[in-house]
Design a protein around this motif. Structure first.
Motif, PDB file in Angstrom:
ATOM      1  N   SER A  96      42.569  44.110  33.705  1.00 17.84           N
ATOM      2  CA  SER A  96      43.491  43.328  34.529  1.00 17.84           C
ATOM      3  C   SER A  96      43.679  44.036  35.871  1.00 17.84           C
ATOM      4  O   SER A  96      44.136  45.193  35.907  1.00 17.84           O
ATOM      5  CB  SER A  96      44.835  43.171  33.824  1.00 17.84           C
ATOM      6  OG  SER A  96      45.701  42.329  34.562  1.00 17.84           O
ATOM      7  N   GLY A  97      43.281  43.363  36.942  1.00 15.25           N
ATOM      8  CA  GLY A  97      43.420  43.961  38.268  1.00 15.25           C
ATOM      9  C   GLY A  97      42.636  45.251  38.406  1.00 15.25           C
ATOM     10  O   GLY A  97      43.041  46.142  39.162  1.00 15.25           O
ATOM     11  N   SER A 144      42.169  47.502  36.059  1.00 12.83           N
ATOM     12  CA  SER A 144      42.634  48.547  35.151  1.00 12.83           C
ATOM     13  C   SER A 144      42.282  48.192  33.705  1.00 12.83           C
ATOM     14  O   SER A 144      42.491  47.047  33.271  1.00 12.83           O
ATOM     15  CB  SER A 144      44.146  48.737  35.269  1.00 12.83           C
ATOM     16  OG  SER A 144      44.500  49.164  36.569  1.00 12.83           O
ATOM     17  N   ASP A 185      42.133  35.033  33.880  1.00 12.83           N
ATOM     18  CA  ASP A 185      43.126  34.714  34.910  1.00 12.83           C
ATOM     19  C   ASP A 185      42.423  34.715  36.266  1.00 12.83           C
ATOM     20  O   ASP A 185      41.685  35.665  36.586  1.00 12.83           O
ATOM     21  CB  ASP A 185      44.255  35.747  34.916  1.00 12.83           C
ATOM     22  CG  ASP A 185      45.329  35.417  35.944  1.00 12.83           C
ATOM     23  OD1 ASP A 185      46.165  34.537  35.654  1.00 12.83           O
ATOM     24  OD2 ASP A 185      45.302  36.035  37.025  1.00 12.83           O
ATOM     25  N   THR A 233      43.452  35.209  39.255  1.00 11.90           N
ATOM     26  CA  THR A 233      43.893  36.233  40.214  1.00 11.90           C
ATOM     27  C   THR A 233      43.552  37.642  39.749  1.00 11.90           C
ATOM     28  O   THR A 233      42.991  38.453  40.502  1.00 11.90           O
ATOM     29  CB  THR A 233      45.412  36.122  40.451  1.00 11.90           C
ATOM     30  OG1 THR A 233      45.725  34.807  40.918  1.00 11.90           O
ATOM     31  CG2 THR A 233      45.868  37.173  41.461  1.00 11.90           C
ATOM     32  N   TRP A 234      43.866  37.939  38.500  1.00 11.18           N
ATOM     33  CA  TRP A 234      43.755  39.305  38.005  1.00 11.18           C
ATOM     34  C   TRP A 234      42.498  39.558  37.167  1.00 11.18           C
ATOM     35  O   TRP A 234      42.275  40.673  36.734  1.00 11.18           O
ATOM     36  CB  TRP A 234      44.991  39.648  37.167  1.00 11.18           C
ATOM     37  CG  TRP A 234      46.266  39.550  37.947  1.00 11.18           C
ATOM     38  CD1 TRP A 234      47.165  38.527  37.928  1.00 11.18           C
ATOM     39  CD2 TRP A 234      46.756  40.493  38.887  1.00 11.18           C
ATOM     40  NE1 TRP A 234      48.195  38.771  38.794  1.00 11.18           N
ATOM     41  CE2 TRP A 234      47.974  39.986  39.399  1.00 11.18           C
ATOM     42  CE3 TRP A 234      46.293  41.731  39.361  1.00 11.18           C
ATOM     43  CZ2 TRP A 234      48.716  40.671  40.356  1.00 11.18           C
ATOM     44  CZ3 TRP A 234      47.048  42.405  40.309  1.00 11.18           C
ATOM     45  CH2 TRP A 234      48.244  41.877  40.796  1.00 11.18           C
ATOM     46  N   ILE A 269      44.693  38.707  32.010  1.00 16.09           N
ATOM     47  CA  ILE A 269      46.089  39.104  31.835  1.00 16.09           C
ATOM     48  C   ILE A 269      46.388  39.200  30.343  1.00 16.09           C
ATOM     49  O   ILE A 269      45.673  38.633  29.514  1.00 16.09           O
ATOM     50  CB  ILE A 269      47.065  38.103  32.495  1.00 16.09           C
ATOM     51  CG1 ILE A 269      46.852  36.693  31.941  1.00 16.09           C
ATOM     52  CG2 ILE A 269      46.937  38.139  34.014  1.00 16.09           C
ATOM     53  CD1 ILE A 269      47.897  35.697  32.404  1.00 16.09           C
ATOM     54  N   TYR A 318      51.862  47.247  34.970  1.00 17.29           N
ATOM     55  CA  TYR A 318      50.605  46.494  34.963  1.00 17.29           C
ATOM     56  C   TYR A 318      50.112  46.197  33.544  1.00 17.29           C
ATOM     57  O   TYR A 318      49.244  45.342  33.346  1.00 17.29           O
ATOM     58  CB  TYR A 318      49.524  47.239  35.753  1.00 17.29           C
ATOM     59  CG  TYR A 318      48.947  48.462  35.073  1.00 17.29           C
ATOM     60  CD1 TYR A 318      47.816  48.372  34.266  1.00 17.29           C
ATOM     61  CD2 TYR A 318      49.522  49.718  35.272  1.00 17.29           C
ATOM     62  CE1 TYR A 318      47.276  49.502  33.666  1.00 17.29           C
ATOM     63  CE2 TYR A 318      48.995  50.843  34.661  1.00 17.29           C
ATOM     64  CZ  TYR A 318      47.875  50.736  33.864  1.00 17.29           C
ATOM     65  OH  TYR A 318      47.342  51.854  33.265  1.00 17.29           O
ATOM     66  N   ARG A 339      51.937  38.998  30.342  1.00 16.31           N
ATOM     67  CA  ARG A 339      52.460  38.004  31.266  1.00 16.31           C
ATOM     68  C   ARG A 339      53.072  36.813  30.528  1.00 16.31           C
ATOM     69  O   ARG A 339      53.789  36.021  31.128  1.00 16.31           O
ATOM     70  CB  ARG A 339      51.339  37.518  32.192  1.00 16.31           C
ATOM     71  CG  ARG A 339      50.711  38.622  33.028  1.00 16.31           C
ATOM     72  CD  ARG A 339      51.734  39.315  33.921  1.00 16.31           C
ATOM     73  NE  ARG A 339      51.140  40.399  34.681  1.00 16.31           N
ATOM     74  CZ  ARG A 339      50.619  40.239  35.898  1.00 16.31           C
ATOM     75  NH1 ARG A 339      50.623  39.047  36.466  1.00 16.31           N
ATOM     76  NH2 ARG A 339      50.098  41.265  36.530  1.00 16.31           N
TER      77      ARG A 339
END
Length: 543
Positions: free
Chosen positions: A436-437, A439, A466, A468-469, A472, A501, A505
């Protein structure tokens, strides 16, 4: 190799690689303790002498239908005495026992029949659709027999035993690498694979289990079966046969904690094999306080790590008798052990929180990076293992073998680290990790934190796509009976317990989590249920 003077590396001669046929374990029990009960199921019981005679009769019947050394005997049945007898009859002939999880659907069992090349099929009377599917997939079966009479079968296992009563069947000669059991994986990441267990390997496994899990076990002990004999419980009961320990089956088809505790008291049960979810049900049921379980010395749990809060509660109820082992079916449970004496009831600076124990006797564990190099203590990598308990490989599956072995090490697919004292810690399955992002996030860590919440009984955390990330986290929680907790409240409660993080979510609350036929919570099944409920799609969370 047998019968010839073979040469091996270093010029040392090996005349033979012959080993004991595992069916000899039943013969030994019958010779030493012919009149002691060896198997109890409901109101019925069988002495060791009766079990040995029945196994030889069934072996004679299978042989009469053309079963020879190396042939596969597919068995689809609920726990019962005749199912267990089929194991020893199959071993006796040098054939291969191929048990299934009785909760599989017909097409899945038909696949196992063709994947194993089964010659005969022994099927419980309750599964006519499974018998039809296997018959259609394998029209050349030499025999289709049923446990209990059934219209779909040519005969019943009971009738076969009766027809060959009094038969004496010599043990087939076997060598170390001769297969005895196809141990099908649970198939959580695709089609099940047949792990080939051998007579020599299993002889080591039996010795190792007695050494590390249930030391000082004798014929005066009793063992309760609370899981399917087709997999880990079957290995455990084979170990018990080596010491002529009485095996006690639950009388019904469904797990019942109160009946289990009744049998513990009635038979003075000293050991049982469980998985964490079953152990949790046993100790959380109010009947645990109504029956005498002081006879218990070893309550073994395996198949998955046990969450710390559940572990502490089990210790509170049972005392220091719980024993953990870590090990896949491919290594027949022989990777690590955490004995009862090392289970601490309370947290403290001296407690090795989260460990699954140290290396099993005769086995070596190494934490490796992606290239196969050993990593330093405390650093995460893949848990790899070598030693005599490692299986021979997957049956007719060179691709899976190539992925699972590297430089002689079996790759478990589990991630973890080792401390300087040699204790191993599992941080999760490589397949469970999500990113996620940028990580890496390991659900196990988050699940442990959530389970410390007083209102949560069970949880599974997994990653979903997801935009964006990348991915999630989603948590699926089961509240304790009568407890009420809101999503926002739970996430806020976690705020100072895990890095931001890593926070899920989205949190869903269900009455129960889906479990495999062996009582495990698998991320694959949770994900499938999320999709079935319309909560998640291939694109991610649905609004």
């Amino acid at each position: 190799m047998s019968g010839e003077n073979q040469r091996i590396r270093g010029g040392i001669p090996r005349v033979s690689n012959r080993v004991m046929n595992l069916a000899h374990l039943l013969d030994q029990a019958a010779r030493r303790f012919p009149d002691r009960d060896g198997f109890v199921w409901g109101e019925r019981s069988w002495t060791w002498a009766e079990m040995s005679a029945r196994a030889q009769a069934l072996a004679a019947a299978l042989r009469a239908h053309g079963v020879e050394k190396g042939d596969r005997v597919l068995v689809h049945a609920k726990n019962c005495e005749e199912m267990w007898i089929s194991l020893f009859a199959t071993f006796r002939l040098g054939a291969v026992w191929v048990p299934t999880n009785f909760r599989l659907v017909p097409d899945e069992v038909a696949y196992l029949a063709t994947a194993s090349g089964a010659k005969v099929f022994l099927c419980h009377a309750d599964f006519p659709a499974h018998a039809a599917a296997v018959r259609a997939a394998s029209p050349n079966l030499a025999l289709l027999a049923s446990f209990e009479p059934a219209a779909f079968a040519e005969t019943s296992v009971g009738a076969l035993i009766e027809a060959h009563a009094g038969a004496e069947v010599a043990l087939a000669d076997v060598e170390y690498d001769d297969p005895c059991w196809f141990f099908f994986t649970s198939g959580t990441t695709g089609r099940p694979k047949a792990a080939v267990l051998t007579h020599g390997q299993m002889a080591f496994v039996i010795t190792n289990h007695l050494c590390d899990l249930t030391p000082a076990t004798t014929e005066r002990d009793a063992s309760l079966v609370v899981a399917p004999l087709s997999h880990g419980a079957g290995v455990h009961q084979l170990v018990q046969t080596a010491r002529a320990v009485k095996t006690v089956l639950l009388p019904g088809e469904r797990f019942d904690a109160e009946i289990a505790w009744t049998l513990v008291q009635e038979h003075g049960v000293s050991n049982m094999f469980t998985v964490p979810t079953i152990l949790k049900m046993l100790v959380e049921h109010p009947s645990v306080d109504r029956y005498d379980h002081s006879s218990l010395r070893y309550v073994i749990y395996a198949g998955a790590p046990m969450y710390r809060e559940d572990q502490k509660y089990a210790l509170k109820k049972l005392g220091p008798v719980i024993v953990q082992y870590f090990g896949l079916g491919e290594v027949t449970g022989n990777i690590t052990v955490l004995p009862g004496a090392l289970h601490e009831a309370e947290d403290g600076p001296h407690v090795k929180l989260g460990t699954c124990g140290f290396e099993r006797t005769g086995m070596q564990v190494q934490i490796q990076d992606d290239a196969g190099a050993e990593v330093p203590y405390g650093q995460q990598g893949e848990i790899c293992v070598c030693g005599p308990a490692v299986f021979a490989g997957y049956y007719e599956n060179p691709e899976a073998n190539a992925k699972s072995f590297r430089n002689g090490w079996f790759r478990t697919g589990d991630l973890g680290f080792m401390d300087p004292e040699g204790f191993v810690y599992i941080t999760g399955r490589a397949s469970d990790m999500y990113i996620s992002g940028g990580s890496n996030i390991y659900p196990r860590e988050i699940e442990e934190k959530i389970l410390t919440h007083p209102a949560i009984a069970e949880v599974a955390v997994l990653g979903v796509p997801d935009p964006t990330w990348g991915e999630i986290g989603v948590a699926v929680c089961v509240p304790k009976a009568g407890a009420v907790v809101e999503e926002g409240e739970l996430i806020a409660w976690m705020g100072d317990k895990v890095a931001r993080y890593k926070l899920p979510r989205k949190v869903f609350f269900w009455e129960a989590l889906p479990k495999s036929g062996y009582g495990k919570i698998t991320k694959k099944m949770v994900r499938e249920e999320l999709e079935a409920r319309g909560l998640v799609s291939a694109e991610g969370l649905r609004s």
